[in-house]
Design a protein around this motif. Structure first.
Motif, PDB file in Angstrom:
ATOM      1  N   PRO A 309       0.859  -1.239   0.051  1.00 41.36           N
ATOM      2  CA  PRO A 309      -0.061   0.059   0.121  1.00 41.36           C
ATOM      3  C   PRO A 309       0.901   1.339  -0.047  1.00 41.36           C
ATOM      4  O   PRO A 309       1.996   1.342   0.724  1.00 41.36           O
ATOM      5  CB  PRO A 309      -0.608  -0.053   1.103  1.00 41.36           C
ATOM      6  CG  PRO A 309      -0.859  -1.629   1.740  1.00 41.36           C
ATOM      7  CD  PRO A 309       0.523  -2.046   1.010  1.00 41.36           C
ATOM      8  N   GLY A 310       0.644   2.278  -0.892  1.00 42.43           N
ATOM      9  CA  GLY A 310       1.189   3.571  -0.972  1.00 42.43           C
ATOM     10  C   GLY A 310       2.059   3.363  -2.061  1.00 42.43           C
ATOM     11  O   GLY A 310       2.762   4.544  -2.440  1.00 42.43           O
ATOM     12  N   GLN A 311       2.683   2.447  -2.468  1.00 42.61           N
ATOM     13  CA  GLN A 311       3.416   2.176  -3.700  1.00 42.61           C
ATOM     14  C   GLN A 311       2.918   2.960  -4.961  1.00 42.61           C
ATOM     15  O   GLN A 311       1.823   2.555  -5.366  1.00 42.61           O
ATOM     16  CB  GLN A 311       3.996   0.792  -3.706  1.00 42.61           C
ATOM     17  CG  GLN A 311       5.134   0.512  -4.739  1.00 42.61           C
ATOM     18  CD  GLN A 311       5.262  -0.941  -4.832  1.00 42.61           C
ATOM     19  OE1 GLN A 311       5.167  -1.837  -4.026  1.00 42.61           O
ATOM     20  NE2 GLN A 311       5.973  -1.515  -5.882  1.00 42.61           N
ATOM     21  N   LYS A 312       3.834   3.539  -5.415  1.00 46.41           N
ATOM     22  CA  LYS A 312       3.407   3.749  -6.994  1.00 46.41           C
ATOM     23  C   LYS A 312       3.809   2.672  -8.094  1.00 46.41           C
ATOM     24  O   LYS A 312       4.942   2.108  -7.993  1.00 46.41           O
ATOM     25  CB  LYS A 312       4.294   5.082  -7.491  1.00 46.41           C
ATOM     26  CG  LYS A 312       4.102   6.373  -6.521  1.00 46.41           C
ATOM     27  CD  LYS A 312       3.013   7.297  -7.174  1.00 46.41           C
ATOM     28  CE  LYS A 312       2.849   8.453  -6.106  1.00 46.41           C
ATOM     29  NZ  LYS A 312       1.782   8.285  -5.057  1.00 46.41           N
ATOM     30  N   VAL A 313       3.013   2.662  -8.891  1.00 46.48           N
ATOM     31  CA  VAL A 313       3.105   1.356  -9.932  1.00 46.48           C
ATOM     32  C   VAL A 313       2.959   2.291 -11.234  1.00 46.48           C
ATOM     33  O   VAL A 313       2.228   2.908 -11.438  1.00 46.48           O
ATOM     34  CB  VAL A 313       2.193   0.129  -9.892  1.00 46.48           C
ATOM     35  CG1 VAL A 313       2.423  -0.488  -8.740  1.00 46.48           C
ATOM     36  CG2 VAL A 313       0.776   0.594  -9.826  1.00 46.48           C
ATOM     37  N   ALA A 314       3.650   1.443 -12.264  1.00 45.39           N
ATOM     38  CA  ALA A 314       3.732   2.023 -14.004  1.00 45.39           C
ATOM     39  C   ALA A 314       2.637   1.099 -14.252  1.00 45.39           C
ATOM     40  O   ALA A 314       2.300  -0.105 -14.019  1.00 45.39           O
ATOM     41  CB  ALA A 314       4.939   1.943 -14.441  1.00 45.39           C
ATOM     42  N   ALA A 315       2.115   1.640 -15.604  1.00 46.48           N
ATOM     43  CA  ALA A 315       1.303   0.674 -16.410  1.00 46.48           C
ATOM     44  C   ALA A 315       1.923  -0.267 -16.936  1.00 46.48           C
ATOM     45  O   ALA A 315       3.029  -0.311 -17.211  1.00 46.48           O
ATOM     46  CB  ALA A 315       0.680   1.628 -17.406  1.00 46.48           C
TER      47      ALA A 315
END
Ligand SMILES: [Zn+2]
Length: 364
Positions: A309-315
């Motif tokens: 949770p809180g992590q940024k992910v790329a497409a």
């Protein structure tokens, strides 16, 4: 949802003048491959209320403009037919003997709606899920397209070909277009707090949503979803299922932030083992929040997802692996799309198939 349709049916029954009742005509559904979806509004992202089999007879009261459908069996059109009970079907799938009057000409349309014309120059005018340019893109109208402007809300200030204004027009489908690119005679009335009908995209945020919507990709490339969103036999199914193999990587459908990593399962069971048809819950799942107030959900993973949770992910970034945890009888991904999130719930789930098609990443 059913009670809304019933309410509309009663309402229309009361408001419909005799002349329009006489103008109603019987027509035929031409959809041999799959049943035709009957919706709450004039676009595929509005809730599906029921389906009509190929060859069904329908009574059309009038037509409204909405999402252009170019894969129908009868014609390419942005006209949607309002049926006797206040629901809508795309006219692209309807064989009929005569032309149907536009609903604006009848007392059943929102009384104060205003006619307008897209004046955007060469670029099509974008229709969004909320009154801001960063909100989810849900359609586009070519320059010169006639629009029905149901009402207006205040949103992001836009400088366009016609004027500079923070006002956005809500269309009958629940989508928004900036008033900066619309030529019109009168000013549409302010939108009431409650959205019309059951359109899930109509709840406008006061502030502009975050930046651009970004690129969308299949969460399970190479595998195909079957239609399954809110079917008559499973009306509580809020997503689509993509059958696959245990361990296949699941990818973020668009860039965003991980907002939930959860084991959701009936007491007494483990998310780390295959569940079953009688086990409740969506097993190990991830929820992502995307720009434009869109959220996506990925269920039944084989083990704890690899994101936090809180992590940024790329497409396209891997977030976990296919499994069969929770209410699942075979390895698959259950995929949901929610608009106007957060929060997410049954009220703002939309059919992922047309949504992903409209965002350049078809999964069916
Ligand atoms: Zn499912």
């Amino acid at each position: 949802m059913r009670s809304t349709a019933l309410f509309l049916a009663v309402l229309i029954g009361v408001l419909l003048p005799a002349t329009d009742a006489q103008a109603a005509q019987t027509a035929t559904v031409v959809s041999p491959k799959r049943p035709l979806n009957v919706r709450a509004g004039s676009a595929v992202w509005t809730p599906q209320l029921r389906t009509l089999a190929h060859g069904s007879s329908v009574t059309i009261v009038c037509q409204v403009r909405g999402q252009r459908i170019d894969q129908g069996t009868v014609r390419v059109t942005d006209l949607w037919d309002r049926l006797g009970d206040g629901t809508y079907v795309s006219d692209a799938w309807i064989r009929r003997a005569q032309d149907v009057p536009l609903c604006e000409a009848t007392a059943t349309a929102a009384p104060a709606s205003v006619a307008g014309t897209v004046a955007s120059g060469g670029t099509p005018l974008k229709a969004r899920s909320a009154p801001a340019h960063g909100a989810a893109l849900i359609g586009a109208f070519a320059n010169g397209t006639a629009l029905t402007l149901a009402c207006q809300v205040r949103g992001e200030n836009i400088t366009g070909a016609v004027r500079t204004t923070p006002m956005w027009n809500r269309l009958p489908s629940g989508a928004y277009v900036s008033d900066a690119y619309v030529r019109r005679g009168a000013t549409p009335p302010p939108c009431a707090a409650a959205p019309p009908a059951a359109a899930p995209v109509a709840a406008a945020p006061a502030a502009a949503p975050p930046a651009a919507t970004g690129r969308w990709v299949s969460p399970l490339p190479g595998f195909t979803a079957r239609p399954g969103f809110r079917t008559p036999s499973n009306p509580k199914h809020l997503g689509v299922d993509i059958m696959s193999f245990t361990g296949t990587p699941i990818r973020a459908a668009s860039a965003g932030t991980v907002v939930a990593v959860v084991c959701n399962i009936e007491a007494g069971y483990s998310c780390d083992r295959p569940g079953g048809a009688s086990v409740g819950g969506c097993g190990w799942y991830v929820k992502l929040q995307h720009a434009g107030r869109v959220a996506t959900l990925y269920c039944h993973m084989v083990r704890r997802p690899i994101v936090r949770p809180g992590q940024k992910v790329a497409a396209g970034q891997i977030i976990g692996y296919v499994g069969s945890s929770g209410n699942s009888s075979a390895p698959h991904l259950h995929f949901e799309v929610h608009l106007n999130a957060p929060p997410t719930g049954p009220y703002n789930a939309v059919d992922p198939l047309p949504f992903m098609r409209a965002h350049g990443a078809p999964i069916d």
